[in-house]
Write a protein that holds these residues in place. Structure first.
Motif, PDB file in Angstrom:
ATOM      1  N   ASN A  64      47.088  36.945  48.506  1.00  0.00           N
ATOM      2  CA  ASN A  64      46.661  38.265  48.951  1.00  0.00           C
ATOM      3  C   ASN A  64      46.662  38.309  50.476  1.00  0.00           C
ATOM      4  N   ARG A  65      46.117  37.295  51.089  1.00  0.00           N
ATOM      5  CA  ARG A  65      46.005  37.226  52.552  1.00  0.00           C
ATOM      6  C   ARG A  65      47.385  37.254  53.230  1.00  0.00           C
ATOM      7  N   GLN A  68      48.644  40.820  53.180  1.00  0.00           N
ATOM      8  CA  GLN A  68      47.900  41.659  54.122  1.00  0.00           C
ATOM      9  C   GLN A  68      48.451  41.538  55.529  1.00  0.00           C
ATOM     10  N   TYR A  72      50.168  45.124  56.925  1.00  0.00           N
ATOM     11  CA  TYR A  72      49.348  45.859  57.899  1.00  0.00           C
ATOM     12  C   TYR A  72      49.680  45.348  59.289  1.00  0.00           C
ATOM     13  N   GLN A  82      38.275  45.000  55.904  1.00  0.00           N
ATOM     14  CA  GLN A  82      38.860  43.782  55.328  1.00  0.00           C
ATOM     15  C   GLN A  82      38.774  43.820  53.799  1.00  0.00           C
ATOM     16  N   ARG A  85      41.225  46.445  52.376  1.00  0.00           N
ATOM     17  CA  ARG A  85      42.601  45.946  52.384  1.00  0.00           C
ATOM     18  C   ARG A  85      42.826  44.933  51.271  1.00  0.00           C
ATOM     19  N   SER A  86      41.874  44.054  51.089  1.00  0.00           N
ATOM     20  CA  SER A  86      41.983  43.053  50.038  1.00  0.00           C
ATOM     21  C   SER A  86      42.060  43.720  48.663  1.00  0.00           C
ATOM     22  N   ILE A  89      45.565  45.358  48.225  1.00  0.00           N
ATOM     23  CA  ILE A  89      46.589  44.353  47.907  1.00  0.00           C
ATOM     24  C   ILE A  89      46.397  43.847  46.485  1.00  0.00           C
TER      25      ILE A  89
END
Length: 140
Positions: A64-65, A68, A72, A82, A85-86, A89
Motif C-alpha cells: 500500500n505504501r 501511495q 500522490y 495519511q 490515503r491508505s 489505496i
C-alpha cells in the motif's frame, strides 16, 4: 528471478484487446460485496494500472505504501490525510484483487500481479502507447 523472467516474457495470443478488457470492464461480486468495473482508459484507473505494472514490483511485489508514494505527488500533511490515503489505496487494491489482476502474498503485506493480470496489463498499456499509424501498418 523466475518471476522477473516471466514478467519480461512475451506471450503470443490471439485474444483481442476487446476480449481482454471485457473481463475487467464489468461489475463483480467479491467476498459478498459488489465491486465496480475497471475502466482501463480512464485517467485514474490507467494511472493505477501503470503503477502496478512497474518493473521493480515484479520481483518483490508492492505494498500500500509503495502505491501511495507513486500515485500522490506530495507526502501527506496530517495523520488524518495519511489514513485517508491508505484507505483509498486499500480500496484500489481490493478492486484489482476482485478482478483477478493481483493477488496477496501469504503472511505478508505485499501483492503480486497475477499471470492473467500481467497479460491484461501488458495489452492495455501497449494499446495506450501505440499510434494510429502503427495500427494501420499492422493491419496492412
Amino acid at each position: 528471478m523466475n518471476r522477473y523472467c516471466c514478467a519480461l516474457a512475451t506471450v503470443d495470443d490471439t485474444s483481442t484487446l476487446a476480449e481482454l478488457t471485457a473481463l475487467i470492464e464489468r461489475r463483480r461480486r467479491w467476498k459478498g460485496q459488489s465491486v465496480r468495473a475497471i475502466h482501463p482508459f480512464d485517467r485514474d484507473d490507467h494511472a493505477l494500472l501503470q503503477v502496478v505494472s512497474r518493473g521493480e514490483f515484479q520481483i518483490n511485489g508492492f505494498r500500500n505504501r509503495d502505491l501511495q508514494s507513486l500515485l500522490y505527488s506530495a507526502p501527506p500533511k496530517t495523520r488524518t490525510e495519511q489514513r485517508q490515503r491508505s484507505a483509498a489505496i486499500r480500496r484500489k487494491l481490493r478492486l484489482l484483487r476482485a478482478h483477478g489482476l493481483i493477488h496477496k502474498r501469504p503472511r505478508s503485506h505485499r501483492y503480486d500481479v497475477s499471470r492473467r493480470g500481467r497479460f491484461i496489463l501488458s495489452a492495455i498499456l501497449l494499446a495506450h502507447r501505440i499510434s494510429v499509424r502503427q495500427i494501420a501498418a499492422i493491419a496492412a
